[in-house]
Design a protein around this motif. Structure first.
Motif, short mmCIF file in Angstrom:
data_model
loop_
_atom_site.label_atom_id
_atom_site.label_comp_id
_atom_site.label_asym_id
_atom_site.label_seq_id
_atom_site.Cartn_x
_atom_site.Cartn_y
_atom_site.Cartn_z
N ALA A 52 0.83 -1.21 0.00
CA ALA A 52 0.00 0.00 0.00
C ALA A 52 0.86 1.25 0.00
CB ALA A 52 -0.94 0.00 1.21
N ALA A 53 1.98 1.21 0.70
CA ALA A 53 2.89 2.35 0.70
C ALA A 53 3.55 2.52 -0.66
CB ALA A 53 3.95 2.18 1.79
N GLY A 54 3.89 1.41 -1.29
CA GLY A 54 4.45 1.49 -2.63
C GLY A 54 3.45 2.06 -3.62
N PHE A 55 2.20 1.64 -3.49
CA PHE A 55 1.15 2.11 -4.38
C PHE A 55 0.84 3.58 -4.15
CE2 PHE A 55 -3.57 2.48 -5.11
CZ PHE A 55 -3.54 2.34 -6.48
N ARG A 56 0.75 3.98 -2.88
CA ARG A 56 0.35 5.35 -2.53
C ARG A 56 1.48 6.35 -2.73
NH1 ARG A 56 -0.67 9.72 -2.08
NH2 ARG A 56 -2.05 10.87 -0.68
N TYR A 57 2.71 5.98 -2.38
CA TYR A 57 3.81 6.94 -2.36
C TYR A 57 4.98 6.58 -3.27
CZ TYR A 57 1.32 8.82 1.65
OH TYR A 57 0.37 9.37 2.47
N ASN A 58 4.85 5.51 -4.03
CA ASN A 58 5.89 5.09 -4.96
C ASN A 58 7.21 4.77 -4.26
OD1 ASN A 58 6.59 4.43 -7.63
ND2 ASN A 58 7.58 6.41 -7.94
N ILE A 59 7.13 4.28 -3.03
CA ILE A 59 8.31 3.82 -2.30
C ILE A 59 8.69 2.44 -2.83
CG2 ILE A 59 9.22 3.20 -0.02
CD1 ILE A 59 7.13 5.14 1.15
N PRO A 60 9.96 2.17 -3.09
CA PRO A 60 10.36 0.84 -3.57
C PRO A 60 9.92 -0.25 -2.59
CG PRO A 60 12.17 2.39 -3.82
CD PRO A 60 11.11 3.10 -3.03
N THR A 61 9.40 -1.35 -3.11
CA THR A 61 8.93 -2.45 -2.28
C THR A 61 9.79 -3.69 -2.47
OG1 THR A 61 7.35 -3.19 -3.97
CG2 THR A 61 6.55 -1.63 -2.32
N VAL A 62 9.92 -4.47 -1.39
CA VAL A 62 10.72 -5.69 -1.43
C VAL A 62 10.01 -6.78 -0.64
CG1 VAL A 62 12.92 -4.46 -1.64
CG2 VAL A 62 12.03 -5.02 0.62
N GLY A 63 10.42 -8.02 -0.88
CA GLY A 63 9.87 -9.15 -0.13
C GLY A 63 9.94 -10.42 -0.95
N THR A 64 10.25 -11.54 -0.29
CA THR A 64 10.34 -12.82 -1.02
C THR A 64 9.53 -13.91 -0.32
OG1 THR A 64 12.43 -13.22 0.14
CG2 THR A 64 12.56 -12.32 -2.10
N SER A 65 9.97 -14.37 0.87
CA SER A 65 9.26 -15.48 1.51
C SER A 65 9.45 -15.46 3.02
CB SER A 65 9.74 -16.83 0.95
OG SER A 65 11.08 -17.07 1.35
N THR A 78 16.14 -13.59 -2.46
CA THR A 78 16.67 -13.70 -1.10
C THR A 78 16.06 -14.93 -0.44
OG1 THR A 78 16.92 -11.31 -0.89
CG2 THR A 78 16.83 -12.59 1.16
N LEU A 79 16.89 -15.85 0.01
CA LEU A 79 16.42 -17.08 0.63
C LEU A 79 16.56 -16.99 2.15
CD1 LEU A 79 17.96 -19.74 -1.83
CD2 LEU A 79 15.59 -18.91 -1.74
N VAL A 85 20.82 -13.94 1.38
CA VAL A 85 20.21 -14.82 2.38
C VAL A 85 19.73 -13.94 3.51
CG1 VAL A 85 21.63 -16.82 1.80
CG2 VAL A 85 22.42 -15.21 3.56
N ARG A 86 18.66 -14.37 4.15
CA ARG A 86 18.12 -13.61 5.28
C ARG A 86 18.21 -14.43 6.55
NH1 ARG A 86 12.85 -12.27 7.75
NH2 ARG A 86 11.67 -13.53 6.22
N ILE A 87 18.66 -13.77 7.63
CA ILE A 87 18.77 -14.40 8.95
C ILE A 87 17.80 -13.69 9.87
CG2 ILE A 87 20.34 -15.00 10.82
CD1 ILE A 87 22.66 -14.42 8.79
N ASP A 88 16.92 -14.43 10.52
CA ASP A 88 15.85 -13.83 11.31
C ASP A 88 15.88 -14.24 12.78
OD1 ASP A 88 13.39 -12.23 11.39
OD2 ASP A 88 12.36 -14.14 11.74
N THR A 99 26.96 -12.70 -2.76
CA THR A 99 25.66 -12.88 -2.11
C THR A 99 25.57 -12.01 -0.86
OG1 THR A 99 25.46 -15.15 -2.93
CG2 THR A 99 24.12 -14.55 -1.01
N LYS A 100 24.48 -11.25 -0.75
CA LYS A 100 24.31 -10.34 0.37
C LYS A 100 23.71 -11.06 1.58
CE LYS A 100 25.45 -6.94 -2.40
NZ LYS A 100 26.81 -6.36 -2.34
N ILE A 101 23.88 -10.42 2.74
CA ILE A 101 23.28 -10.93 3.98
C ILE A 101 22.33 -9.87 4.52
CG2 ILE A 101 23.71 -11.62 6.37
CD1 ILE A 101 26.41 -12.71 5.49
N VAL A 102 21.08 -10.28 4.72
CA VAL A 102 20.04 -9.43 5.29
C VAL A 102 19.69 -9.98 6.66
CG1 VAL A 102 17.73 -8.48 5.01
CG2 VAL A 102 19.13 -8.96 2.98
N VAL A 103 19.64 -9.11 7.67
CA VAL A 103 19.25 -9.57 9.00
C VAL A 103 17.98 -8.84 9.43
CG1 VAL A 103 21.59 -10.19 9.71
CG2 VAL A 103 20.74 -7.89 10.18
#
Length: 448
Positions: A194-207, A234-235, A260-263, A286-290
């Motif tokens: 909704a933020a991407g749609f309303r304000y054109n902010i880049p959106t991200v997300g995988t699983s 991103t896995l 890869v994402r570490i949560d 390969t990047k690391i997202v935490v």
């Protein structure tokens, strides 16, 4: 002008009931007393910053402009007010034709502020200005709190990417506003569509972990995701055993694996181990997202870790412990009568308990030292001293009821980065301290 002028796909509905009842009862009484038409000056400011914070961030100005422009009492709203007998017929007739026709000045969105800063000034008749109090404070208090938290997190991240992902931790509409404020404060993307749609902010997300648990094996889940989204995806590697997951991720996606994402877990330790493993497997790019309940302190603690991006949710959308800025909207000057030529007189609250205010229409300027670094927030009434010319902070936002200052969000974001960079270095310290700039009050008589 509406949001279509910036290419935005969603217009704001009527905001007339985003207000407190006493705004309308004051209006009714002022109409009867003959004082509703007196020219008035209201100012938004905060008496103090949240405990330990060194600066505030102005955010929500663009949303305020939308709200003022859409402050209309349509038939449905008037019917509600009539059925509840909240105001009399004379007041309802006045509200039916309400259009803000005054002027609004303010700090540019993205600018920093300090205790006493006249963040926004609203001028017009008492009647048309008093109605805007609640909606203006609602927007500015919320958005500025989120932007301030985002700014601190951005400083702590030291140039690494920040992803806003707090939609599930707050009200669904507040989440959209929070994404916007976070982007102003330095975040680079959001998970909220909704933020991407309303304000054109880049959106991200995988699983999420649910996607891994859906499949018979983790490898099957990775294969399904890579087949669908490509090797650059991103896995998520902490559903079961992290080391096994990283090995499987590279074997499935190859060394071109995006990230890869570490949560969970000890993020500092795990990130170092994962980076070493990725490099050994040939996935050096390969990047690391935490993620995992991060705040500015956790982000700062990971400065030495091989982390490329942080995903932040709960702490961001709740202002990292300070969900409001305690801004107030106070009458500081009003005309002696409803005559258009009546002179303005300063007015101020004189109560005890730290809730006083300073009367008079104010200007603000930021004094710089010899190196061009800010050294004081100067607030005054009367004429602006010649030595502060060109350093005034308030700009016109609405003139004669017409919005004149809409601007793209990227401009606001860049402004904040520049404003923060112009403060003393201690501004970005996370330890608790006093405001980084002192507030100085001056009065220069006109013509002096």
């Amino acid at each position: 002008m509406d949001t279509a002028d910036l290419g935005l796909p969603v217009n704001v509905p009527s905001t007339a009931l985003f207000t407190d009842q006493y705004e309308l009862t004051m209006l009714q009484a002022a109409l009867k007393a003959g004082t509703a038409g007196r020219h008035s000056v209201f100012e938004v400011f905060t008496r103090r910053l949240p405990h330990g914070r060194r600066y505030g961030v102005v955010a929500g100005t663009g949303r305020v402009l939308d709200a003022v422009e859409n402050f209309r009492f349509d038939e449905g709203v008037l019917r509600f007010l009539r059925e509840k007998a909240l105001v009399d017929e004379e007041t309802l007739d006045w509200l039916a034709g309400y259009r803000f026709s005054g002027d609004i000045w303010g700090y540019p969105e993205g600018e920093v502020y300090f205790p006493g800063s006249p963040i926004m000034r609203v001028e017009g008749s008492f009647a048309e200005c008093v109605l805007l109090e609640t909606v203006i404070l609602s927007i500015l208090n919320h958005d500025s709190a989120i932007a301030a938290a985002a700014s601190r997190m951005s400083s702590a991240a030291q140039g690494r990417s920040l992803i806003e992902m707090g939609a599930r931790r707050t009200h669904e509409l507040a989440a959209v506003a929070a994404s916007r404020a976070a982007y102003i404060g330095g975040f680079s993307s959001t998970s909220d569509l909704a933020a991407g749609f309303r304000y054109n902010i880049p959106t991200v997300g995988t699983s999420a972990h649910a996607f891994t648990l859906l499949h018979d094996t983790e490898r099957d889940a990775f294969r399904a995701q890579v087949d669908s989204l490509g090797a650059g995806t991103t896995l998520l590697v902490d559903t079961y055993d992290v080391a096994e997951a990283v090995r499987a991720a590279v074997e499935v996606a190859g060394p071109e694996l995006g990230a890869v994402r570490i949560d969970s877990g000890d993020l500092l330790l795990v990130a170092h181990r994962v980076r070493q493993q990725l490099d050994e497997l040939g996935a050096r790019d390969t990047k690391i997202v935490v993620t995992s309940d991060l705040d500015e302190y956790a982000i700062a603690s990971l400065a030495a870790a091989p982390v490329d991006a942080y995903g932040v949710g709960t702490q961001l959308v709740t202002g990292s412990g300070h969900p409001t800025c305690s801004m107030v909207y106070k009458l500081v000057a009003r005309a002696e009568s409803a005559d258009p030529g009546a002179p303005l007189v300063p007015v101020a609250k004189r109560s005890t308990g730290g809730k006083t205010s300073i009367g008079g229409r104010k200007w603000a300027a930021r004094r710089l030292d010899a190196d061009g670094v800010a050294e004081a927030e100067v607030i005054g009434t009367g004429e602006v001293p010649p030595e502060l010319a060109g350093q005034e902070l308030l700009v016109p936002l609405v003139r004669g009821g017409e919005v004149i200052a809409r601007e793209p969000l990227d401009v606001v974001r860049d402004r904040h980065a520049a404003a923060r960079a112009g403060l003393p270095l201690s501004a970005t310290q996370l330890s608790r301290g006093e405001p980084v700039l002192p507030t100085e009050y001056v009065h220069v008589p006109s013509g002096s």
